[in-house]
Write an enzyme that holds these catalytic residues in place. Sequence first.
Site, PDB file in Angstrom:
ATOM      1  N   ASP A 120      35.116  36.563  48.106  1.00  0.00           N
ATOM      2  CA  ASP A 120      33.736  36.813  47.683  1.00  0.00           C
ATOM      3  C   ASP A 120      33.116  38.061  48.300  1.00  0.00           C
ATOM      4  O   ASP A 120      31.923  38.341  48.083  1.00  0.00           O
ATOM      5  CB  ASP A 120      32.859  35.577  47.949  1.00  0.00           C
ATOM      6  CG  ASP A 120      33.155  34.463  46.954  1.00  0.00           C
ATOM      7  OD1 ASP A 120      33.474  34.786  45.797  1.00  0.00           O
ATOM      8  OD2 ASP A 120      33.089  33.282  47.333  1.00  0.00           O
ATOM      9  N   ASP A 183      35.711  32.582  39.590  1.00  0.00           N
ATOM     10  CA  ASP A 183      34.585  33.342  40.138  1.00  0.00           C
ATOM     11  C   ASP A 183      35.006  34.764  40.506  1.00  0.00           C
ATOM     12  O   ASP A 183      34.208  35.693  40.508  1.00  0.00           O
ATOM     13  CB  ASP A 183      34.034  32.693  41.411  1.00  0.00           C
ATOM     14  CG  ASP A 183      34.050  31.185  41.387  1.00  0.00           C
ATOM     15  OD1 ASP A 183      34.886  30.608  40.677  1.00  0.00           O
ATOM     16  OD2 ASP A 183      33.245  30.575  42.089  1.00  0.00           O
TER      17      ASP A 183
END
Length: 406
Positions: A120, A183
């Site tokens: 991330d 994601d």
Amino acid sequence: MINYQRVVKEPLKEDWQALAMHINDEVFVKALDRVIDIVGENLDTFTEKFPSAGGVDGVYQPTNNADTFVYSDWTSSFWTGMVWLAYELTGEERFKNVGLIHSKSFRERYETNDILDHHDIGFLYSLSCVAAYKVTGDEFSKETALLAAQKLAGRYREKAGIIQRGGPIDDIEHPSTGEFIIDCCMNLPLLYWASHMTGEKKYYDMAYAHIQNAANFMVRDNGATHQNFKKDIHSGEPIRGWTSQGDGDDRGCWSRGQAWAIYGMPISYTYTGDASLLEITKRVANYFLNRLQSDYCANWDFLYQSDEGQRDSSAVAIAACGLLELAKQLPLLDPDRKTYEAAAKTLIAKLIEHYMYGEDEGSNGVLKAGVYAYKTNLCVNEPVIWGDYYFMEALVRLTRSWRMYW
Ligand code: GLY
């Protein structure tokens, strides 16, 4: 190569263009004004601190840039992104000052390696340091974003062609070895951008390999997505796909994961020009649009088709940004172009109508009815900071031309 023909393209159930015809664009302008006010009202509280990933009784709590409170480890930059949007829209120095303070905070986070051993990094540094550089030309922010990109590239598994989600990268026995998640489509822009800035093709190659693997293995034949997938890092062979935040590995589909794909794949198209990314996005988008509730919001998993307590407004905000990017990138004569633009307008107009907090509701957030993780009861029916960011980004896209931070 992306094999998009294997994926069903469901006919759309709604006439989205007819629905959007009745929308007065003034609603977007008004909603954006309100969001800018909210960013301004929150600015002092969230200068040195950041809003938590989700609200507690409707209120974001102050957290550190890297924080484990309600798993805020990947979410701090969404607030910074909102601050940069507010600066671009208003030109007010107070927003720029806070954005640049955040660049320092993100540099410190990089230097202390504070909760950064995960994929991330892309979310974190695109909306903070890349945005700061694109908006102001700040060299310190650019340098920091390039360091972060190098770190993200360190998670690449050559044979599998993927950026590994979590786990120490030098421990190949770790259970997370070879795992990637949907994601991550949104983490790849940091690599494409770094390739563009440095001329180093390896970053581009990694991102492009990853998105092809995501499209080929995470998008299922029916147009739904897996949240997670594992490949063998020695042979590169696919092992299996499954969900964590959704319900049912093959039965259901986590709506936010579907939205990450709807936005992430067209962004990869903007860097690669691979038109099969747009074709596969249409199929993923149709699956999403055909499973919305009567208020045009999504439930957290598309298995659940009625209960009002199960909405995830953030999935809709992310998907709307993706639909707008998809529409922008499709050829002018593509008959689907107007449909996706109309669908995005409708989704955002309905979020404004049903899911924006009122000024008297005691929240410091923007959108109601977000969900972090329904099954573990984490921030359910709360504002979530990424929902607020993407809602604001969608409003910006609907009211002016805008250069992406991604
Ligand atoms: N990226 C984690 C989530 O969407 O919850």
